[in-house]
Design a protein around this motif. Structure first.
Motif, PDB file in Angstrom:
ATOM      1  N   ALA A 284       0.476  -1.331   0.056  1.00 57.97           N
ATOM      2  CA  ALA A 284       0.078  -0.237  -0.061  1.00 57.97           C
ATOM      3  C   ALA A 284       0.808   1.380   0.218  1.00 57.97           C
ATOM      4  N   HIS A 285       2.144   0.929   0.023  1.00 55.45           N
ATOM      5  CA  HIS A 285       3.015   2.495  -0.222  1.00 55.45           C
ATOM      6  C   HIS A 285       3.862   1.900  -1.305  1.00 55.45           C
ATOM      7  N   PRO A 286       4.387   3.002  -1.896  1.00 49.66           N
ATOM      8  CA  PRO A 286       5.140   2.499  -3.999  1.00 49.66           C
ATOM      9  C   PRO A 286       6.354   2.569  -3.249  1.00 49.66           C
ATOM     10  N   TYR A 287       6.768   3.759  -2.016  1.00 51.82           N
ATOM     11  CA  TYR A 287       8.567   1.805  -2.118  1.00 51.82           C
ATOM     12  C   TYR A 287       8.850   0.929  -1.786  1.00 51.82           C
TER      13      TYR A 287
ATOM     14  N   GLY B  87       7.647  17.829   2.293  1.00 48.88           N
ATOM     15  CA  GLY B  87       6.486  17.279   1.234  1.00 48.88           C
ATOM     16  C   GLY B  87       7.070  15.756   1.936  1.00 48.88           C
ATOM     17  N   CYS B  88       6.735  14.563   1.437  1.00 44.24           N
ATOM     18  CA  CYS B  88       6.832  13.048   1.580  1.00 44.24           C
ATOM     19  C   CYS B  88       8.399  12.682   1.362  1.00 44.24           C
ATOM     20  N   ALA B  89       8.921  12.364   2.112  1.00 44.98           N
ATOM     21  CA  ALA B  89      10.231  12.594   1.811  1.00 44.98           C
ATOM     22  C   ALA B  89      10.438  11.531   0.357  1.00 44.98           C
ATOM     23  N   PHE B  90       9.941  10.304  -0.035  1.00 45.40           N
ATOM     24  CA  PHE B  90       9.761   9.525  -0.709  1.00 45.40           C
ATOM     25  C   PHE B  90       9.767  10.345  -2.101  1.00 45.40           C
ATOM     26  N   ASN B  91       8.486  11.088  -2.273  1.00 49.75           N
ATOM     27  CA  ASN B  91       8.803  12.196  -3.820  1.00 49.75           C
ATOM     28  C   ASN B  91       9.257  12.519  -5.198  1.00 49.75           C
ATOM     29  N   PRO B  92      11.120  12.585  -4.720  1.00 47.69           N
ATOM     30  CA  PRO B  92      11.565  12.294  -5.038  1.00 47.69           C
ATOM     31  C   PRO B  92      12.244  11.527  -6.767  1.00 47.69           C
ATOM     32  N   ARG B  93      12.206  10.145  -5.878  1.00 49.11           N
ATOM     33  CA  ARG B  93      12.550   8.729  -6.216  1.00 49.11           C
ATOM     34  C   ARG B  93      10.829   7.985  -6.969  1.00 49.11           C
ATOM     35  N   CYS B  94       9.543   8.573  -6.576  1.00 46.95           N
ATOM     36  CA  CYS B  94       7.858   8.310  -6.706  1.00 46.95           C
ATOM     37  C   CYS B  94       7.801   8.464  -7.672  1.00 46.95           C
ATOM     38  N   GLU B  95       6.967   6.660  -8.480  1.00 48.89           N
ATOM     39  CA  GLU B  95       6.716   7.562 -10.030  1.00 48.89           C
ATOM     40  C   GLU B  95       5.381   7.626  -9.433  1.00 48.89           C
ATOM     41  N   GLN B  96       4.505   7.995  -8.345  1.00 48.06           N
ATOM     42  CA  GLN B  96       3.394   8.296  -8.577  1.00 48.06           C
ATOM     43  C   GLN B  96       3.764   9.919  -7.753  1.00 48.06           C
ATOM     44  N   ALA B  97       3.752  10.919  -7.549  1.00 52.39           N
ATOM     45  CA  ALA B  97       4.444  11.922  -7.276  1.00 52.39           C
ATOM     46  C   ALA B  97       3.310  12.502  -7.065  1.00 52.39           C
ATOM     47  N   THR B  98       2.728  13.586  -6.411  1.00 55.35           N
ATOM     48  CA  THR B  98       1.985  14.824  -7.503  1.00 55.35           C
ATOM     49  C   THR B  98       2.184  15.567  -7.022  1.00 55.35           C
TER      50      THR B  98
ATOM     51  N   ARG C 119       1.063  17.451  -4.608  1.00 54.47           N
ATOM     52  CA  ARG C 119       0.369  17.353  -3.185  1.00 54.47           C
ATOM     53  C   ARG C 119       1.493  16.549  -1.990  1.00 54.47           C
ATOM     54  N   CYS C 120       2.171  15.620  -2.884  1.00 55.72           N
ATOM     55  CA  CYS C 120       3.416  15.031  -2.372  1.00 55.72           C
ATOM     56  C   CYS C 120       4.416  15.993  -2.443  1.00 55.72           C
ATOM     57  N   ARG C 121       4.647  16.943  -2.905  1.00 51.62           N
ATOM     58  CA  ARG C 121       6.186  17.878  -2.334  1.00 51.62           C
ATOM     59  C   ARG C 121       5.563  19.194  -1.751  1.00 51.62           C
TER      60      ARG C 121
ATOM     61  N   VAL D 264       3.047  16.434   4.396  1.00 50.24           N
ATOM     62  CA  VAL D 264       3.614  15.306   4.489  1.00 50.24           C
ATOM     63  C   VAL D 264       2.478  14.296   4.883  1.00 50.24           C
ATOM     64  N   PRO D 265       2.497  13.162   4.110  1.00 49.70           N
ATOM     65  CA  PRO D 265       1.717  11.993   4.814  1.00 49.70           C
ATOM     66  C   PRO D 265       1.370  11.285   5.519  1.00 49.70           C
ATOM     67  N   GLU D 266       0.733  11.810   6.890  1.00 49.94           N
ATOM     68  CA  GLU D 266       0.565  10.495   7.863  1.00 49.94           C
ATOM     69  C   GLU D 266       0.682   9.515   7.572  1.00 49.94           C
TER      70      GLU D 266
ATOM     71  N   ALA E  63       2.123   5.341   4.622  1.00 49.66           N
ATOM     72  CA  ALA E  63       2.209   6.582   4.612  1.00 49.66           C
ATOM     73  C   ALA E  63       1.786   7.092   3.759  1.00 49.66           C
ATOM     74  N   CYS E  64       1.020   6.918   2.875  1.00 51.12           N
ATOM     75  CA  CYS E  64       1.051   7.881   1.694  1.00 51.12           C
ATOM     76  C   CYS E  64       0.201   8.453   1.491  1.00 51.12           C
ATOM     77  N   HIS E  65      -0.178   9.630   0.784  1.00 47.23           N
ATOM     78  CA  HIS E  65      -1.466  10.551   0.178  1.00 47.23           C
ATOM     79  C   HIS E  65      -2.394   9.109  -0.529  1.00 47.23           C
ATOM     80  N   LEU E  66      -1.431   8.289  -1.481  1.00 48.49           N
ATOM     81  CA  LEU E  66      -2.043   7.286  -2.929  1.00 48.49           C
ATOM     82  C   LEU E  66      -2.348   6.039  -1.964  1.00 48.49           C
ATOM     83  N   TRP E  67      -2.946   6.318  -0.701  1.00 53.70           N
ATOM     84  CA  TRP E  67      -2.550   4.522  -0.581  1.00 53.70           C
ATOM     85  C   TRP E  67      -3.683   4.125  -1.340  1.00 53.70           C
TER      86      TRP E  67
HETATM   87 FE1  SF4 Z   1       4.679   8.770  -3.295  1.00 53.95          FE
HETATM   88 FE2  SF4 Z   1       2.881  10.920  -3.067  1.00 53.95          FE
HETATM   89 FE3  SF4 Z   1       2.815   8.595  -2.067  1.00 53.95          FE
HETATM   90 FE4  SF4 Z   1       4.479  10.085  -1.328  1.00 53.95          FE
HETATM   91  S1  SF4 Z   1       3.183  10.188  -0.935  1.00 53.95           S
HETATM   92  S2  SF4 Z   1       4.955   7.561  -1.914  1.00 53.95           S
HETATM   93  S3  SF4 Z   1       5.915  10.547  -3.283  1.00 53.95           S
HETATM   94  S4  SF4 Z   1       2.390   9.061  -4.078  1.00 53.95           S
END
Ligand code: SF4
Length: 342
Positions: A264-267, A301-312, A314-316, A319-321, A332-336
């Motif tokens: 449930a998380h892109p990472y 924002g989300c610390a993973f955003n520079p590496r995430c293929e789904q980043a929007t 909002r992610c930048r 910070v996702p709870e 902890a992903c806005h797009l879980w």
């Molecule tokens: Fe990717 Fe955004 Fe989810 Fe972070 S919050 S993992 S950048 S989709």
């Protein structure tokens, strides 16, 4: 004669499911010349008797720093706990006296490290080092300590233990040395074992044997086990639940089978895609692009955003709870939702 197996049982046998360790909102930072590195930012996890928690992440994710804080290795500068609790059987280790913490860390919580060769003393025989645990902590005689060392070596399946008890660490293979580390961790029958990358230095076949041995002993003694690793491939068969860490936070936690079946998380999804599979011979192995962040400059924002293929966008910025998403899971992903069902 009292054996390794029945001695602790007579004293205190853990009931499966007894809560052992609970890490609550732990924050740890390092103050260095380059600034303050926030290594652990609000980590929560727990482990009970008979349960195996795998804590997974790349280097710099905070997984080992959290473990070292539990075992007290980080008690001194530049590491500093700035907030949180580490409850061991309901009591906060961070507010205990130094003596009490040392007692728990010596007898109740044992640690297994990646590099057995540097963790063992090269100039003392393995039998002496194992026996010392019984001499120092239980007042055993030399003869009794040696007998119990042999018994432990047998238990972790070191062939010809009685003949090898006087050998030195360098005379054993890497896999056998790791078994000796496991024997040392088991010696005082701890409630909890923390194994930090216990098989990373070993080849794949030996990795599996050592991991199986750990799982077998853990089930037999009903200890809690925290398995820290960067390799999702090694924990599938042994862990009950997994906490995935990134840049000092837990980004996903789930029972092991659910996490493997539907991350449930892109990472986590990227880590699963990076595991080599027997059926994709010849295909290039997937790798998550980029590198983990520098802890002095974690992205907004989300610390993973520079590496995430789904980043929007909002992610930048946001910070996702860590959202509870049902079935003992959290992400902890806005797009879980999209990630889980995608
Ligand atoms: Fe990717 Fe955004 Fe989810 Fe972070 S919050 S993992 S950048 S989709």
């Amino acid at each position: 004669m009292t054996t390794v197996a029945d001695r602790p049982a007579a004293e205190e046998r853990l009931t499966p499911g007894t809560p052992l360790l609970e890490v609550r909102d732990l924050h740890v930072e390092f103050k260095t010349r380059d600034g303050i590195a926030k290594a652990v930012n609000g980590v929560n996890y727990s482990v009970s008797a008979g349960e195996t928690l795998a804590v997974l992440g790349e280097s710099g994710s905070g997984k080992s720093v959290t473990a070292q804080t539990i075992t007290g290795i980080l008690d001194m500068p530049p590491g500093r706990v700035t907030a949180g609790q580490i409850l061991f059987r309901g009591r906060d280790m961070l507010t205990m006296s130094g003596e009490e913490r040392r007692r728990i860390r010596g007898r109740k919580i044992a640690m297994i490290f990646q590099d057995a060769l540097s963790a063992l003393n090269p100039v003392l025989s393995v039998g002496y080092q194992l026996g010392e645990m019984f001499r120092v902590h239980e007042g055993a005689s030399r003869k009794e300590a040696k007998a119990r060392a042999i018994e432990l070596m047998d238990r972790v399946r070191i062939p010809a233990a009685a003949q090898r008890v006087n050998d030195y660490p360098h005379q054993f293979s890497g896999g056998m040395r790791q078994r000796i580390m496991i024997a040392m961790a088991l010696a005082l029958k701890p409630d909890l074992i923390i194994a930090d990358e216990p098989t990373t230095a070993l080849d794949v076949t030996v990795q599996a044997q050592v991991m199986d041995l750990l799982a077998e002993l853990q089930a037999e003694f009903q200890m809690g086990l925290i398995l820290i690793t960067h390799d999702l491939g090694v924990v599938a068969d042994v862990a009950d639940k997994i906490a995935v860490m990134y840049a000092g936070r837990i980004v996903e936690t789930a029972p092991v089978h659910e996490l493997y079946a539907k991350p449930a998380h892109p990472y986590t999804k990227g880590l699963l895609r990076s595991i080599p599979r027997l059926d994709d011979k010849g295909q290039e192995l997937y790798a998550i692009k980029g590198l983990p962040p520098n802890l002095y400059r974690v992205p907004a924002g989300c610390a993973f955003n520079p590496r995430c293929e789904q980043a929007t966008d909002r992610c930048r910025t946001e910070v996702p709870e860590l959202h509870l998403i049902g079935d003992g899971r959290a992400s902890a992903c806005h797009l879980w939702k999209e990630t889980l069902h995608g």
